[in-house]
Design an enzyme around this catalytic site. Structure first.
Site, short mmCIF file in Angstrom:
data_model
loop_
_atom_site.label_atom_id
_atom_site.label_comp_id
_atom_site.label_asym_id
_atom_site.label_seq_id
_atom_site.Cartn_x
_atom_site.Cartn_y
_atom_site.Cartn_z
NE ARG A 169 17.90 48.02 2.54
CZ ARG A 169 17.79 47.57 4.20
NH1 ARG A 169 18.61 46.30 4.66
NH2 ARG A 169 16.70 48.56 5.12
CE LYS A 214 21.49 45.84 12.18
NZ LYS A 214 21.98 46.40 11.07
NE ARG A 217 17.12 48.50 15.18
CZ ARG A 217 17.00 47.77 14.56
NH1 ARG A 217 16.78 45.88 14.47
NH2 ARG A 217 17.34 47.49 13.45
NE ARG A 275 13.89 47.52 5.22
CZ ARG A 275 14.59 47.68 5.88
NH1 ARG A 275 15.03 46.39 6.34
NH2 ARG A 275 15.19 48.17 7.16
NE ARG A 306 16.23 51.84 9.48
CZ ARG A 306 16.28 51.44 8.20
NH1 ARG A 306 15.54 52.05 6.74
NH2 ARG A 306 16.71 50.50 8.52
P1 AP5 Z 1 21.76 44.61 4.57
O1 AP5 Z 1 22.13 43.44 5.34
O2 AP5 Z 1 20.65 44.73 4.39
O3 AP5 Z 1 21.99 45.77 6.05
P2 AP5 Z 1 21.16 45.42 7.32
O4 AP5 Z 1 22.64 45.50 8.50
O5 AP5 Z 1 20.49 44.25 7.20
O6 AP5 Z 1 20.05 46.95 7.33
P3 AP5 Z 1 18.58 46.92 7.61
O7 AP5 Z 1 18.62 48.48 7.36
O8 AP5 Z 1 17.90 45.77 7.32
O9 AP5 Z 1 18.61 46.98 9.57
P4 AP5 Z 1 18.09 47.79 10.26
O10 AP5 Z 1 19.31 47.39 12.07
O11 AP5 Z 1 17.81 48.85 10.33
O12 AP5 Z 1 16.25 47.14 10.04
P5 AP5 Z 1 16.00 45.93 10.39
O13 AP5 Z 1 15.34 45.21 9.40
O14 AP5 Z 1 16.85 44.78 11.22
O15 AP5 Z 1 22.16 45.42 3.59
C1 AP5 Z 1 21.80 46.77 3.23
C2 AP5 Z 1 22.47 47.11 2.04
O16 AP5 Z 1 23.12 47.21 1.65
C3 AP5 Z 1 21.29 46.42 0.65
O17 AP5 Z 1 21.46 46.93 -0.33
C4 AP5 Z 1 22.55 45.37 0.30
O18 AP5 Z 1 22.62 44.90 -0.65
C5 AP5 Z 1 24.20 45.90 0.57
N1 AP5 Z 1 25.19 45.99 0.82
C6 AP5 Z 1 25.30 44.91 1.72
N2 AP5 Z 1 26.49 44.42 2.25
C7 AP5 Z 1 27.02 45.60 1.31
C8 AP5 Z 1 28.59 45.84 0.91
N3 AP5 Z 1 29.41 45.12 2.14
N4 AP5 Z 1 28.78 46.65 0.43
C9 AP5 Z 1 27.94 47.08 -0.91
N5 AP5 Z 1 26.61 47.23 -0.66
C10 AP5 Z 1 25.93 45.74 0.24
O19 AP5 Z 1 14.38 47.01 11.60
C11 AP5 Z 1 13.52 47.59 10.34
C12 AP5 Z 1 13.05 47.79 11.32
O20 AP5 Z 1 11.94 46.97 12.52
C13 AP5 Z 1 13.54 48.54 12.54
O21 AP5 Z 1 13.40 50.45 12.43
C14 AP5 Z 1 12.48 48.91 13.80
O22 AP5 Z 1 11.11 49.72 13.44
C15 AP5 Z 1 11.79 47.36 13.63
N6 AP5 Z 1 12.49 46.36 14.60
C16 AP5 Z 1 14.14 45.65 13.60
N7 AP5 Z 1 14.36 45.11 14.99
C17 AP5 Z 1 13.39 45.51 15.76
C18 AP5 Z 1 13.98 45.24 17.30
N8 AP5 Z 1 14.97 44.40 18.19
N9 AP5 Z 1 13.42 45.89 18.49
C19 AP5 Z 1 12.84 47.06 18.09
N10 AP5 Z 1 12.23 47.30 16.68
C20 AP5 Z 1 12.81 46.44 15.89
#
Ligand code: AP5
Length: 218
Positions: free
Chosen positions: A127, A13, A88, A160, A171
């Site tokens: 990552r 995403k 979420r 991370r 997660r």
């Molecule tokens: P990446 O693009 O980073 O993936 P992502 O979907 O953004 O994954 P996240 O882990 O950041 O999402 P998340 O929703 O768990 O975490 P968030 O930061 O929102 O890609 C991942 C990896 O794959 C990278 O290395 C990239 O280079 C690689 N990649 C990407 N596309 C690729 C492809 N096509 N082919 C190969 N490789 C590829 O949230 C973190 C924490 O914050 C949560 O756990 C929670 O504690 C809190 N939080 C955040 N938002 C909320 C909310 N709304 N409510 C409550 N808690 C929240």
């Protein structure tokens, strides 16, 4: 465009939101990035959120809703945004609807990214992230040209804490329990498009732009 990117952790995403933001001149609003920034700056909110995040649990709705409200109050953000990782939970989605109504805004589309669990685990385990400018890399699929340093700002890259195996399991479980219900929530509103997130970053992006273009001309 005013978009929501939905999907399990690691589906890509954030990577795709950066590309769409650059292409369409929109703002990426990543609640994960905002929370990590608060943790790094040791704000009260950050100290509150850290424990939840390290364990892979969701931060309480009231905290993240407050962050998004503040961003959408900025008229420049309201012109075009991609919500990455928000909403979420169903209460977050309902509150988002209220905030948008209050500001006379509406969502153009919700994109649901789908990737196999096996690929998700590979993506998250490889990552690497920049703690300063939030750029994201992957040791195999998107390595930094400067090795262990960020291409953009030169900071040392980190893994991370919530990309450790145990937190990833939590997660993924929480995604199924609390976030996956948003698929039917937005399907019922006829706002959802599914996107195959497997394949290389550029190939996924091409498919995504087709979905967005088809929607824009609809
Ligand atoms: P990446 O693009 O980073 O993936 P992502 O979907 O953004 O994954 P996240 O882990 O950041 O999402 P998340 O929703 O768990 O975490 P968030 O930061 O929102 O890609 C991942 C990896 O794959 C990278 O290395 C990239 O280079 C690689 N990649 C990407 N596309 C690729 C492809 N096509 N082919 C190969 N490789 C590829 O949230 C973190 C924490 O914050 C949560 O756990 C929670 O504690 C809190 N939080 C955040 N938002 C909320 C909310 N709304 N409510 C409550 N808690 C929240």
């Amino acid at each position: 465009m005013q978009l929501v990117f939905l999907g399990a952790p690691g589906v890509g995403k954030g990577t795709q939101a950066d590309k769409v933001a650059a292409q369409y001149g929109s703002h990426k609003i990543s609640t994960g990035d905002l929370l990590r920034e608060a943790v790094r700056n040791q704000t009260t909110l950050g100290l509150q959120a850290k424990g939840y995040m390290d364990q892979g649990k969701l931060v309480p709705d009231s905290v993240v809703i407050g962050l998004v409200r503040a961003k959408l109050a900025d008229p420049d953000y309201a012109k075009g945004f991609i919500l990455d990782g928000f909403p979420r939970t169903v209460p977050q989605a309902e509150e988002l609807g209220t905030v948008l109504n209050e500001r006379g805004l509406r969502l153009d589309r919700v994109i649901n990214f789908k990737v196999s669990r096996e690929d998700i685990v590979k993506r998250l385990s490889g990552r690497r992230s920049c703690p300063k400018c939030q750029a994201t890399y992957h040791v195999d699929f998107a390595p930094s040209k400067k090795g262990s340093l960020c291409d953009r700002c030169g900071e040392a890259l980190i893994q991370r804490s919530d990309d450790q195996r145990e937190a990833v399991e939590t997660r993924l479980r929480i995604y199924e329990e609390q976030t996956a219900p948003l698929i039917s929530f937005y399907e019922k509103k006829n706002m959802l498009s599914h996107l195959d997130g497997a394949g290389a970053v550029e190939a996924v992006y091409q498919n995504l732009t087709k979905v967005l273009a088809a929607y824009k001309t609809a």
